[in-house]
Design a protein around this motif. Sequence first.
Motif, PDB file in Angstrom:
ATOM      1  N   SER A  94       0.828  -1.204   0.000  1.00 17.27           N
ATOM      2  CA  SER A  94       0.000   0.000   0.000  1.00 17.27           C
ATOM      3  C   SER A  94       0.867   1.261   0.000  1.00 17.27           C
ATOM      4  N   GLN A  95       1.968   1.242   0.752  1.00 18.87           N
ATOM      5  CA  GLN A  95       2.893   2.378   0.753  1.00 18.87           C
ATOM      6  C   GLN A  95       3.470   2.595  -0.646  1.00 18.87           C
ATOM      7  N   HIS A  96       3.801   1.510  -1.312  1.00 19.68           N
ATOM      8  CA  HIS A  96       4.327   1.596  -2.679  1.00 19.68           C
ATOM      9  C   HIS A  96       3.334   2.313  -3.582  1.00 19.68           C
ATOM     10  N   LEU A  97       2.072   1.895  -3.503  1.00 17.78           N
ATOM     11  CA  LEU A  97       1.043   2.520  -4.328  1.00 17.78           C
ATOM     12  C   LEU A  97       0.858   3.979  -3.950  1.00 17.78           C
ATOM     13  N   GLN A  98       0.877   4.297  -2.650  1.00 17.73           N
ATOM     14  CA  GLN A  98       0.679   5.667  -2.212  1.00 17.73           C
ATOM     15  C   GLN A  98       1.792   6.585  -2.715  1.00 17.73           C
ATOM     16  N   VAL A  99       3.029   6.102  -2.682  1.00 24.41           N
ATOM     17  CA  VAL A  99       4.139   6.915  -3.174  1.00 24.41           C
ATOM     18  C   VAL A  99       3.985   7.156  -4.675  1.00 24.41           C
ATOM     19  N   LEU A 100       3.597   6.128  -5.420  1.00 27.55           N
ATOM     20  CA  LEU A 100       3.389   6.326  -6.857  1.00 27.55           C
ATOM     21  C   LEU A 100       2.314   7.369  -7.101  1.00 27.55           C
ATOM     22  N   ARG A 101       1.247   7.325  -6.337  1.00 30.03           N
ATOM     23  CA  ARG A 101       0.176   8.304  -6.528  1.00 30.03           C
ATOM     24  C   ARG A 101       0.657   9.718  -6.181  1.00 30.03           C
ATOM     25  N   GLU A 102       1.534   9.836  -5.179  1.00 27.76           N
ATOM     26  CA  GLU A 102       2.132  11.143  -4.889  1.00 27.76           C
ATOM     27  C   GLU A 102       2.970  11.627  -6.065  1.00 27.76           C
ATOM     28  N   VAL A 103       3.712  10.716  -6.661  1.00 29.30           N
ATOM     29  CA  VAL A 103       4.509  11.073  -7.837  1.00 29.30           C
ATOM     30  C   VAL A 103       3.598  11.561  -8.954  1.00 29.30           C
ATOM     31  N   LEU A 104       2.513  10.827  -9.203  1.00 29.17           N
ATOM     32  CA  LEU A 104       1.589  11.196 -10.276  1.00 29.17           C
ATOM     33  C   LEU A 104       0.919  12.539  -9.978  1.00 29.17           C
TER      34      LEU A 104
ATOM     35  N   ARG B  84       8.014   2.939 -20.453  1.00 28.65           N
ATOM     36  CA  ARG B  84       9.287   2.776 -19.753  1.00 28.65           C
ATOM     37  C   ARG B  84       9.407   3.783 -18.611  1.00 28.65           C
ATOM     38  N   GLU B  85       8.949   5.011 -18.856  1.00 27.82           N
ATOM     39  CA  GLU B  85       9.011   6.027 -17.811  1.00 27.82           C
ATOM     40  C   GLU B  85       8.127   5.634 -16.633  1.00 27.82           C
ATOM     41  N   LEU B  86       6.928   5.096 -16.916  1.00 29.83           N
ATOM     42  CA  LEU B  86       6.057   4.661 -15.835  1.00 29.83           C
ATOM     43  C   LEU B  86       6.701   3.525 -15.047  1.00 29.83           C
ATOM     44  N   ALA B  87       7.336   2.595 -15.750  1.00 29.54           N
ATOM     45  CA  ALA B  87       8.017   1.486 -15.052  1.00 29.54           C
ATOM     46  C   ALA B  87       9.123   2.022 -14.147  1.00 29.54           C
ATOM     47  N   GLN B  88       9.847   3.048 -14.607  1.00 32.23           N
ATOM     48  CA  GLN B  88      10.901   3.645 -13.779  1.00 32.23           C
ATOM     49  C   GLN B  88      10.304   4.326 -12.549  1.00 32.23           C
ATOM     50  N   MET B  89       9.169   4.994 -12.732  1.00 37.89           N
ATOM     51  CA  MET B  89       8.496   5.625 -11.594  1.00 37.89           C
ATOM     52  C   MET B  89       8.063   4.587 -10.570  1.00 37.89           C
ATOM     53  N   VAL B  90       7.490   3.493 -11.061  1.00 33.07           N
ATOM     54  CA  VAL B  90       7.022   2.436 -10.158  1.00 33.07           C
ATOM     55  C   VAL B  90       8.198   1.852  -9.388  1.00 33.07           C
ATOM     56  N   GLU B  91       9.305   1.622 -10.075  1.00 27.52           N
ATOM     57  CA  GLU B  91      10.477   1.056  -9.407  1.00 27.52           C
ATOM     58  C   GLU B  91      11.033   2.035  -8.371  1.00 27.52           C
TER      59      GLU B  91
END
Length: 894
Positions: free
Chosen positions: A380-390, A402-409
Amino acid sequence: MRIEFGWSLDGAAWADGGGARGAARMGPRALVQLLQNRLGLTRPPVEQAVRVAEYSRALAAAAPAWVRDSAAADPWATTAALLRWRDAAVEAGARLVPRDGLPERIAALCAIEARHSAARPGAADDLRELVDVLEQEVTWPLGLEVLVCHEPPEELPGLWPRLLSLLERAGVRREPAEAAGGRSPALLLVEAEDEWAAAETAARFLAGRDGAPLQVLAGADTVLLDQELHRRGLPALGVAAPAAHRTALQILPLFLSVALAPVDVQQLAALLDLRVLDAPEGGREHVGLVPARARARLLDALAQEPGIGGAHWRRALAAIAADKGMAAGGREFVAALAALVAAPIPPEALTPPRVREATDALGARLRALGQGAPELTRASQHLQVLREVLDTLEDSRVLGTRELAQMVEAAGGRAASPFARPEASAAWRTCSRPAQLLPRGGDVLWWGADRDDAATGVVWDAAEAEALTALGARILPPARLAALATDAGLRGLHGAERLVVVRTRRRAEEAVAPHALLAHLAAARAEPGQGVAEVLAAHTLAPERTLGEDGFDLAGSRRPLEVPPRARPRPLPRDLTRRVKPAPHLVPARLSYSQAEDLLGCRQKWTYKNGLQIRPASIAQVPTGNRMIGTLVHAVVEALAQREDRTGPPGAQRVREEIDAQVPRLASELLLPGREVELAGMREQAVRSLVEFFDRLAAAGLVITAVESRFEEALTLPLRRGEVTVPFVGFRDVDAEDADGRPVVIDLKWTFAAKKYPDLFETGEALQLAAYARPLHDRHVDVGYYLLAQGEFVAANPALDPHGRPTLDVVDLWRRGVDGMTAALDAIGDGEVDARSGQILRDAGQDLATPRTAAKTTYERAREAARAEGALVVDARCDYCEFSLLCGMRGDAS
């Protein structure tokens, strides 16, 4: 408070410095955090991925020409590199203010910094802020009395000399740390060939100690060592580094992989099969993102149609929606997932709002399942950080995959290992870096002393270093920076009396070199003209040299043990037959051709798969490769044969259109990027073949009457224990009639074994054709194969096949098949279950390592012998069998 400060002491345990007595050992980051707390400067942490996203906006606003092309080609990686350089410059003390004459990299950083002033700070900014606050002559007490420094302040880089000077001005007394006295520790190096032998040696050393002081320096993960310690009743060290590939951090990437077009059906199957929590107490089923009953239905649908939107997929979704026994949250997640894969996000619409919308269902599901579970909390923290990035990005920005994959990583960072669970022990102290060793004397066990090639930081060229110095930075040469870590490590090692190193020459199947600090220790012992490698070799012994007549003996650690005599592994069994208690109950409730083939080819395979219901996991049954393409082309034939515009054989364009219509439903993985050539090649091959198929049927005067027609016929098996009647069921690919109304059965095969089916037909062993012809009750039924990959018929009808093949006697062939199935079920009922195909190889002195050409020759001889006796031999392809480990054809029999 007394602080022991060292450049390499970050990560040291609080108790190492006597935390209960107001003392602590700290590295740079820990000291900054302590001072922030004392000065009221703490703030919520900012994830690095969020900082990169914010910095990308500053980069877009500044748009320096030096990075413009890189930012366009790979925006995320470019931004992350620039931010890393920026933080290194700030930590070094530079104030990035634009001015004329700066080198291009420094000028770009300064231009971006002018747009980045309102962004959230990182660790480098924390250090800068501390210095700025302390410059203002803080008058309140810091609560620090003494700062014991391992390194002279003038040897430290960046802002650190200034910070330590300001602390002294604020009333913190600075003292140098006591140098480790005495000579270098005694050195003993044990090098094993593999990790298992090294772990056994280290565990014996720890188990044989007599209670003398000991520190364990774990330079590598201790997973294998912990297993050996547990075998000896000792506590685990529990050292395992966090990593980006932990299960909790794979949930979000896997979910997003099926949210983007085109959908990878294999990834979808993996998501459906994903278990995220262990089974609850008393339960048998692990908890998955998808509820168990829904998971089974959807995976079965994918096994029938490896794509999205087909009839099986729709029926599975309808059954799930009607299943009131399933929790509402589970049904809602399945519905959201189905909607997502039915309308995945196309590349041109991959914007932050679309990604946020797609992940709403995942967030709700993780919250519903989590309830404090650490694994799902991390996901859940992983998802929350991605949503903050977005949220930081412009809504209109189109993201590359590829950019989205880099953001997720980047949003995931690294998660703790489940093996990182140290257990309490009074016998030794554990640390992970040489600098963290305490100067207690005694022995140190160094586990995994492998070479560490970690980067020491950003390297600036001479012009850049000069420019940064002009901007207020203090830049140390890379050699001096590396020397700080080396000196710290040597100080820690010199605090021991004896160093026992246990390492392996290979780790993860790759050769590894000894740690560089061992070379320093060896150099101190070298005689004139003697090299470091010679010194290390003189202090090295193999694990077997620790074993003597009295047991294990290494550096004063002794443990009695018995060395078993060497023995060769037992060879694989010659006789593969299993003899068990009679099993008359193992009678098929229904038979199909695939079961008949198993009974004739390998009775063990039938017993495991059908009698005992041992099956591969559902995810393993999702078709791919030739099996997937065969299913696709069969469906294309069915659609073309049932088309309403049947004014003649379909042309190439009509066949091509039908293939393209069926691919998303039955072979969606061929639509993935990078597989365009494979799809085009398959399409053209199938078009040529199917045009030939329909044209040849029309020229021969044959009319298709049915495709994929189901049949069911009672089959009586005269078993010794009494007759048994079971339904024989299946589907015929193509039914047709000739001009005289005589039935014709054609079985379609997509295979590259071009000789197999002609050989079966000509030798009178094409049992599948006989099985499909039997329900028609016509001795003169015309049967044949059509090889889709080759575009050729295999039949006795010369209008279809000009090779002059003999007519197949389907009645006699079926009789031989029934005799073979009866004999097989009689033997299984008596408790004697053989592996016939494997036994044929064994009797010829062959196994699964035998080249296929030689194995085929062996089977051909067995078939000839069986034909002479009026029987059948079926090659069960042991090399592809899921049960070859159970029967004894594969694996270690010892």
